[in-house]
Every structure is written in structure tokens, then in C-alpha cells.
Design a protein around this motif. Structure first.
Motif, PDB file in Angstrom:
ATOM      1  N   THR A 331    -109.004  40.152  30.906  1.00  0.00           N
ATOM      2  CA  THR A 331    -107.550  40.307  30.870  1.00  0.00           C
ATOM      3  C   THR A 331    -106.891  39.645  32.082  1.00  0.00           C
ATOM      4  O   THR A 331    -105.819  39.051  31.964  1.00  0.00           O
ATOM      5  CB  THR A 331    -107.169  41.794  30.828  1.00  0.00           C
ATOM      6  OG1 THR A 331    -107.775  42.480  31.933  1.00  0.00           O
ATOM      7  CG2 THR A 331    -107.632  42.443  29.529  1.00  0.00           C
ATOM      8  N   TYR A 332    -107.532  39.736  33.246  1.00  0.00           N
ATOM      9  CA  TYR A 332    -106.962  39.122  34.444  1.00  0.00           C
ATOM     10  C   TYR A 332    -107.044  37.602  34.362  1.00  0.00           C
ATOM     11  O   TYR A 332    -106.133  36.899  34.822  1.00  0.00           O
ATOM     12  CB  TYR A 332    -107.696  39.619  35.689  1.00  0.00           C
ATOM     13  CG  TYR A 332    -107.559  41.105  35.917  1.00  0.00           C
ATOM     14  CD1 TYR A 332    -106.312  41.689  36.091  1.00  0.00           C
ATOM     15  CD2 TYR A 332    -108.676  41.935  35.947  1.00  0.00           C
ATOM     16  CE1 TYR A 332    -106.184  43.060  36.286  1.00  0.00           C
ATOM     17  CE2 TYR A 332    -108.561  43.299  36.142  1.00  0.00           C
ATOM     18  CZ  TYR A 332    -107.305  43.853  36.320  1.00  0.00           C
ATOM     19  OH  TYR A 332    -107.176  45.199  36.507  1.00  0.00           O
ATOM     20  N   ILE A 333    -108.124  37.105  33.799  1.00  0.00           N
ATOM     21  CA  ILE A 333    -108.255  35.661  33.618  1.00  0.00           C
ATOM     22  C   ILE A 333    -107.181  35.165  32.645  1.00  0.00           C
ATOM     23  O   ILE A 333    -106.545  34.126  32.874  1.00  0.00           O
ATOM     24  CB  ILE A 333    -109.663  35.310  33.111  1.00  0.00           C
ATOM     25  CG1 ILE A 333    -110.705  35.676  34.176  1.00  0.00           C
ATOM     26  CG2 ILE A 333    -109.758  33.827  32.757  1.00  0.00           C
ATOM     27  CD1 ILE A 333    -112.144  35.483  33.733  1.00  0.00           C
ATOM     28  N   PHE A 388    -102.214  41.887  31.987  1.00  0.00           N
ATOM     29  CA  PHE A 388    -102.701  42.440  33.243  1.00  0.00           C
ATOM     30  C   PHE A 388    -102.978  43.933  33.093  1.00  0.00           C
ATOM     31  O   PHE A 388    -103.957  44.450  33.637  1.00  0.00           O
ATOM     32  CB  PHE A 388    -101.644  42.205  34.332  1.00  0.00           C
ATOM     33  CG  PHE A 388    -102.121  42.450  35.733  1.00  0.00           C
ATOM     34  CD1 PHE A 388    -102.568  41.404  36.522  1.00  0.00           C
ATOM     35  CD2 PHE A 388    -102.105  43.722  36.285  1.00  0.00           C
ATOM     36  CE1 PHE A 388    -103.001  41.614  37.819  1.00  0.00           C
ATOM     37  CE2 PHE A 388    -102.526  43.946  37.585  1.00  0.00           C
ATOM     38  CZ  PHE A 388    -102.982  42.894  38.355  1.00  0.00           C
ATOM     39  N   ARG A 389    -102.136  44.641  32.349  1.00  0.00           N
ATOM     40  CA  ARG A 389    -102.237  46.104  32.233  1.00  0.00           C
ATOM     41  C   ARG A 389    -103.209  46.546  31.139  1.00  0.00           C
ATOM     42  O   ARG A 389    -103.867  47.591  31.267  1.00  0.00           O
ATOM     43  CB  ARG A 389    -100.852  46.696  31.958  1.00  0.00           C
ATOM     44  CG  ARG A 389    -100.799  48.183  31.606  1.00  0.00           C
ATOM     45  CD  ARG A 389    -101.409  49.041  32.698  1.00  0.00           C
ATOM     46  NE  ARG A 389    -101.323  50.454  32.385  1.00  0.00           N
ATOM     47  CZ  ARG A 389    -102.128  51.113  31.579  1.00  0.00           C
ATOM     48  NH1 ARG A 389    -103.121  50.444  30.953  1.00  0.00           N
ATOM     49  NH2 ARG A 389    -101.997  52.406  31.373  1.00  0.00           N
ATOM     50  N   ALA A 390    -103.339  45.768  30.075  1.00  0.00           N
ATOM     51  CA  ALA A 390    -104.164  46.172  28.934  1.00  0.00           C
ATOM     52  C   ALA A 390    -105.637  46.240  29.315  1.00  0.00           C
ATOM     53  O   ALA A 390    -106.105  45.551  30.226  1.00  0.00           O
ATOM     54  CB  ALA A 390    -103.962  45.193  27.779  1.00  0.00           C
ATOM     55  N   LYS A 391    -106.374  47.073  28.593  1.00  0.00           N
ATOM     56  CA  LYS A 391    -107.804  47.219  28.867  1.00  0.00           C
ATOM     57  C   LYS A 391    -108.604  46.017  28.384  1.00  0.00           C
ATOM     58  O   LYS A 391    -109.620  45.656  28.982  1.00  0.00           O
ATOM     59  CB  LYS A 391    -108.320  48.501  28.212  1.00  0.00           C
ATOM     60  CG  LYS A 391    -107.703  49.771  28.796  1.00  0.00           C
ATOM     61  CD  LYS A 391    -108.201  51.008  28.083  1.00  0.00           C
ATOM     62  CE  LYS A 391    -107.559  52.267  28.669  1.00  0.00           C
ATOM     63  NZ  LYS A 391    -107.985  53.501  27.952  1.00  0.00           N
ATOM     64  N   THR A 392    -108.176  45.434  27.273  1.00  0.00           N
ATOM     65  CA  THR A 392    -108.856  44.259  26.724  1.00  0.00           C
ATOM     66  C   THR A 392    -107.815  43.253  26.249  1.00  0.00           C
ATOM     67  O   THR A 392    -106.642  43.595  26.055  1.00  0.00           O
ATOM     68  CB  THR A 392    -109.761  44.622  25.538  1.00  0.00           C
ATOM     69  OG1 THR A 392    -108.932  45.079  24.436  1.00  0.00           O
ATOM     70  CG2 THR A 392    -110.752  45.720  25.910  1.00  0.00           C
ATOM     71  N   ILE A 393    -108.241  42.015  26.042  1.00  0.00           N
ATOM     72  CA  ILE A 393    -107.334  40.995  25.523  1.00  0.00           C
ATOM     73  C   ILE A 393    -106.877  41.375  24.120  1.00  0.00           C
ATOM     74  O   ILE A 393    -105.715  41.164  23.748  1.00  0.00           O
ATOM     75  CB  ILE A 393    -108.021  39.615  25.524  1.00  0.00           C
ATOM     76  CG1 ILE A 393    -108.243  39.135  26.962  1.00  0.00           C
ATOM     77  CG2 ILE A 393    -107.193  38.594  24.756  1.00  0.00           C
ATOM     78  CD1 ILE A 393    -108.936  37.798  27.082  1.00  0.00           C
ATOM     79  N   THR A 394    -107.782  41.961  23.346  1.00  0.00           N
ATOM     80  CA  THR A 394    -107.414  42.414  21.994  1.00  0.00           C
ATOM     81  C   THR A 394    -106.293  43.428  22.050  1.00  0.00           C
ATOM     82  O   THR A 394    -105.331  43.357  21.254  1.00  0.00           O
ATOM     83  CB  THR A 394    -108.640  43.018  21.280  1.00  0.00           C
ATOM     84  OG1 THR A 394    -109.667  42.028  21.193  1.00  0.00           O
ATOM     85  CG2 THR A 394    -108.272  43.495  19.887  1.00  0.00           C
ATOM     86  N   ASP A 395    -106.385  44.382  22.960  1.00  0.00           N
ATOM     87  CA  ASP A 395    -105.319  45.378  23.108  1.00  0.00           C
ATOM     88  C   ASP A 395    -103.994  44.712  23.465  1.00  0.00           C
ATOM     89  O   ASP A 395    -102.940  45.091  22.952  1.00  0.00           O
ATOM     90  CB  ASP A 395    -105.687  46.393  24.197  1.00  0.00           C
ATOM     91  CG  ASP A 395    -106.741  47.378  23.746  1.00  0.00           C
ATOM     92  OD1 ASP A 395    -106.813  47.666  22.537  1.00  0.00           O
ATOM     93  OD2 ASP A 395    -107.513  47.861  24.599  1.00  0.00           O
TER      94      ASP A 395
END
Length: 477
Positions: A331-333, A388-395
């Protein structure tokens, strides 16, 4: 030990008293007290990692001297790369090993191999990304002969581990802070007063804005599948103000605390949500990190001197690396990559340095354009903050998809038994205060500064009584 804790409220006056009234005879005694205080401050998190901090400090102190003393380029490079590899090795083990191990195992599973990741059960040492970057910049500057090596171990140790900036920055430079710690400080009442006011304003940002927004942002992001479009939009805005109030509030408290000891730290935030484009945003947000990557990564890669493709490549590298610096998660990437995409049109049109002046609004059409630019920049920043806040890119993708497809725009009742009206009003009031302060270095200053401070303290006490969200977001980085 948090800046917004009772423990720190006891710790700070004790150190202040000892610093100015007991250990004030020489620069050496002042620095020695600050070193002891900094090590105690850090050991309150986990005393075991104090040894890592001391080792990292000694490593860069010693290799810096060896680089300067080296008789030939081969030896200089040896000591230089030893420091770089050991520092990055610590980061790799403690912060990124599990990420790479899990990602590699997942990749093997995707192509048909049965792989289980070998993970390390280690705690991320608080502040490791910050004090590692302090040491790296020092060694790099010595290698490129921008500065001389520091032979006083106490002075160098204070530069690396000074407690106001130790766990969440700002990321200092030896060229800025070392000259300050090498001279005896004399008490300056005006500077101390400015420091107290800056600490108070930082607490307002943290306790009143960030912690309150966190309650709502967490409730919305944790239950985004049941939230409507309007609530999800509010969730992104709440998180935007949570992370700004949280991190810039910490920076204000760090700068204010340091002023009490007669030391000036680098400014880390300059009202970033009033930026007119994403390039201006990154000149105003986490300034010490942005400038670090510019000076120690972007420029060495060639900066903007090469062809167009080199500029694009270097831009994406620093944004993606900046995202990865924040945490070992895709997510940060993705967040860093999205910001690079935002930046690309400005780079291609050579307009990334257009908005360098102070924002002024007048009674004409140009002011409408400025307001729309600020709003659109804030909007795309909020979109990036979702990743940035989500747990995963999917989320993150599903969160944004629901914003666009749900199309219901009524207020929703949240589990904390409160509605959003008061919080929205408070954010609007905060934005107006920030706008009024946008040209000021000291947020509480000028006429009626004592009254402003009193009102701020009342707000801190009122909201702090009910706040159960104490930790700072950037402690995990």
C-alpha cells in the motif's frame, strides 16, 4: 514516552531545570545531560533497542573518521560502503525482511510452488528509519567532502539521538545541527516562550484534531463495506487531517521542545493542504524527508540534468522509495507510485516549480483559480491517502470503487454514538486558523498570544479528557 503523556510532562521540566541550572557551566555538560536524557527517553520504549541506537551511532562516528583519514580512494570507499551496507542492513532485517520473505513466498505460490515464508518474530525498533537517515546523511556528506568528520563523540551522539527528534524526526542534517551542539547555549526567554507556544499548538493538532479524526476515520475505514459514498468521502478527509495533525503536531512539539534547550531544528511542515499543485505539496509536507531524498537520491541519480526519460525514471524512483520508507507494505509503494503519477504532468510541462510564492487571495478571477487549485490538490491527495491508510491495495481499490458506485450521501450513525456535524465544523475552524497562520513561522504569536495559548490549552484539556487514541502514526516508521 509520548509527547502527549503525563510522563513526558514530568520528564521535560526536570531535564529543563537540570539543563539550565545544574549542567549549564559548559557546552560539554549541557550535551552530556541531553545525551543521558535522550537515552533514557528512548529506553522507555524498549531498553533492548538502546544498544542498537548506540551501535549505529558508533558505527557512523567511526566510519566517518576513517573516511576522512583514508590515504586513498579505495579505503575511503571501503569505509563508506561499510557504513551504508550495515545501516541499510539493519533497516532490511528489522523493517523489511518479513515483507520480502512473504512477498517472495506468495510469488512462488502464484506460479505453482508450495512455499511458506520464513518470518522473523522481531519488533520494529521505534525511530530506526529516522536515526538511520541521520547517520547516512552524515557519512555521505563526509565522503563527498561537504563536511569534516566530527571527532567529539558526545557532540556526534547528540546529533544522532537528540530526544525531541529521535523517534519521529524531523530528519536532521549534520551541516545544520552539529554546529549548534558544538557551542554553549545561553538561556533565551523569548525563544523558550516561542517553544512553549509551539508545543501547545502541536498538542492542539494532535489531541484536538488528529485524535478526534482518528476515531471517525478508523470507524469508517474498518467498516468501509457498509459505508455510503458520503461517509467514505468523509473518511478520507478525516484521515487526511488525522495524519496531518498527528505528524505535524509531533513536529511542532519537537521543534518547540528543542527551543527550550536553545537548539533550532529543521522545519518539517509548511501548511501543505494549501498547496496549489502536488509539487508544492511535497515542498511543504515532511520537508526534511523530501529534501533528504532529493539531495541523497534524486540528485546522485542525475536529477533533472539528463534527458526526459531519466527525469521520469528518477522521479518515480524517489516517490516509490519514499513510499517504501514509510512501511513494508504494498500500500505504501502504491501511495508513492500514485504521487509520482500526479507529479508527472508537472514534470513534463516544466511547471513543477511554478508555485513558489506565498498564497494571496484578491477580489478577482485569479483567486477563484487559486481556490480551485488548492481544492483539487487536496482532493487527489485524499485519494492517495486511501492507499496509505488501507490494509491492502485491494481494500483501497474497493474503498474508492464504493465511493463512486454507492451514490448515497446522507450522514450515517457510527458506533461511537456521535454524528459528524461537530467534527466537520471543528475541521473548518481549524482550516481557517491555519489559513490565518499560513505566513507565520510561529502559529501562536502576535497580539493576544497569551489568550490564544489559554484557549488552546482549554481545547486540549477538553478533548484530551475523552481521547483514548494516544500513539503517533509515524512511530511505526
Amino acid at each position: 514516552m509520548f509527547f502527549n503523556s503525563l510522563t513526558f510532562a514530568i520528564f521535560l521540566p526536570i531535564v529543563f531545570f537540570l539543563y539550565w541550572f545544574v549542567f549549564n557551566k559548559t557546552k560539554s555538560t549541557q550535551n552530556a545531560l541531553l545525551i543521558i536524557s535522550s537515552y533514557y527517553f528512548y529506553s522507555c520504549w524498549d531498553w533492548r533497542f538502546l544498544f542498537l541506537l548506540v551501535f549505529s551511532t558508533f558505527l557512523d562516528y567511526y566510519t566517518g573518521i576513517q573516511i576522512e583519514k583514508a590515504a586513498d580512494e579505495k579505503n575511503r570507499k571501503f569505509w563508506f560502503w561499510l557504513s551504508i551496507m550495515v545501516n541499510l542492513g539493519f533497516l532490511g532485517v528489522f523493517k523489511y525482511y518479513n515483507f520480502f520473505s512473504a512477498s517472495f513466498a506468495q510469488m512462488l505460490t502464484t506460479v505453482g510452488f508450495n512455499a511458506s515464508p520464513i518470518l522473523l518474530d522481531v519488533v520494529l525498533p521505534v525511530g530506526i528509519s529516522f536515526y538511520t537517515f541521520h547517520g547516512l546523511s552524515y557519512v555521505i556528506d563526509i565522503y563527498y567532502k561537504r563536511i569534516k568528520a566530527e571527532y567529539n563523540f558526545i557532540d556526534y551522539s547528540l546529533f544522532v539521538s537528540y530526544f525531541p527528534l529521535l523517534v519521529a524526526g524531523p530528519i536532521e542534517r549534520a551541516t545544520h545541527l552539529l554546529p549548534e551542539v558544538k557551542v554553549k547555549r545561553e538561556f533565551d526567554f523569548q525563544k523558550a516562550k516561542e517553544g512553549i507556544y509551539q508545543i501547545i499548538w502541536g498538542l492542539v493538532k494532535k489531541v484536538v484534531i488528529a485524535d478526534t479524526c482518528a476515531t471517525y476515520a478508523n470507524a469508517i475505514f474498518d467498516n468501509y463495506t457498509s459505508m455510503n459514498s458520503f461517509s467514505l468521502m468523509l473518511g478520507a478527509v478525516y484521515f487526511a487531517f488525522q495524519i496531518y495533525g498527528d505528524f505535524s503536531g509531533y513536529s511542532d512539539m519537537a521543534l518547540g521542545t528543542s527551543k527550550l534547550f536553545g537548539l533550532d531544528l529543521l522545519r518539517n511542515f509548511n501548511y501543505p493542504y494549501f498547496s496549489r499543485d502536488i509539487a508544492e505539496f511535497w515542498r511543504r509536507w515532511h520537508i526534511s524527508l523530501s529534501s533528504w531524498f532529493r539531495d541523497y537520491l534524486y540528485i546522485p541519480l542525475g536529477g533533472s540534468k539528463g534527458g526526459l526519460w531519466m527525469k521520469i525514471r528518477n522521479t518515480f524512483i524517489i516517490f516509490v522509495v519514499s513510499g517504501f520508507w514509510h512501511g513494508a507494505n504494498w500500500t505504501y509503494i502504491a501511495w508513492g507510485f500514485i504521487n509520482a503519477v500526479y507529479f508527472l504532468p508537472l514534470l513534463l510541462s516544466n511547471s513543477n516549480r511554478n508555485n513558489m510564492d506565498t498564497i494571496e487571495l484578491k477580489s478577482d478571477f485569479s483567486s477563484v483559480k487559486i481556490v480551485l487549485s488548492i481544492f483539487s490538490t487536496f482532493l487527489i491527495t485524499c485519494v492517495a491517502w486511501v492507499f496509505f491508510r488501507a490494509k491492502t491495495i485491494t481494500d483501497a481499490v474497493l474503498y474508492l470503487k464504493r465511493v463512486l458506485t454507492n451514490r448515497h450521501f446522507d450522514f450515517q450513525y457510527l458506533a461511537n454514538e456521535r454524528y459528524n456535524y461537530e467534527l466537520i465544523l471543528m475541521i473548518v475552524l481549524f482550516v481557517l486558523v491555519e489559513w490565518n497562520n499560513r505566513t507565520k513561522t510561529e502559529p501562536i504569536s502576535g497580539k493576544r498570544s497569551l489568550l490564544k495559548a489559554a484557549l488552546a490549552i482549554m481545547a486540549i484539556m477538553a478533548f484530551g479528557t475523552f481521547s483514548d487514541y494516544k500513539e503517533f502514526i509515524y512511530f511505526q516508521f
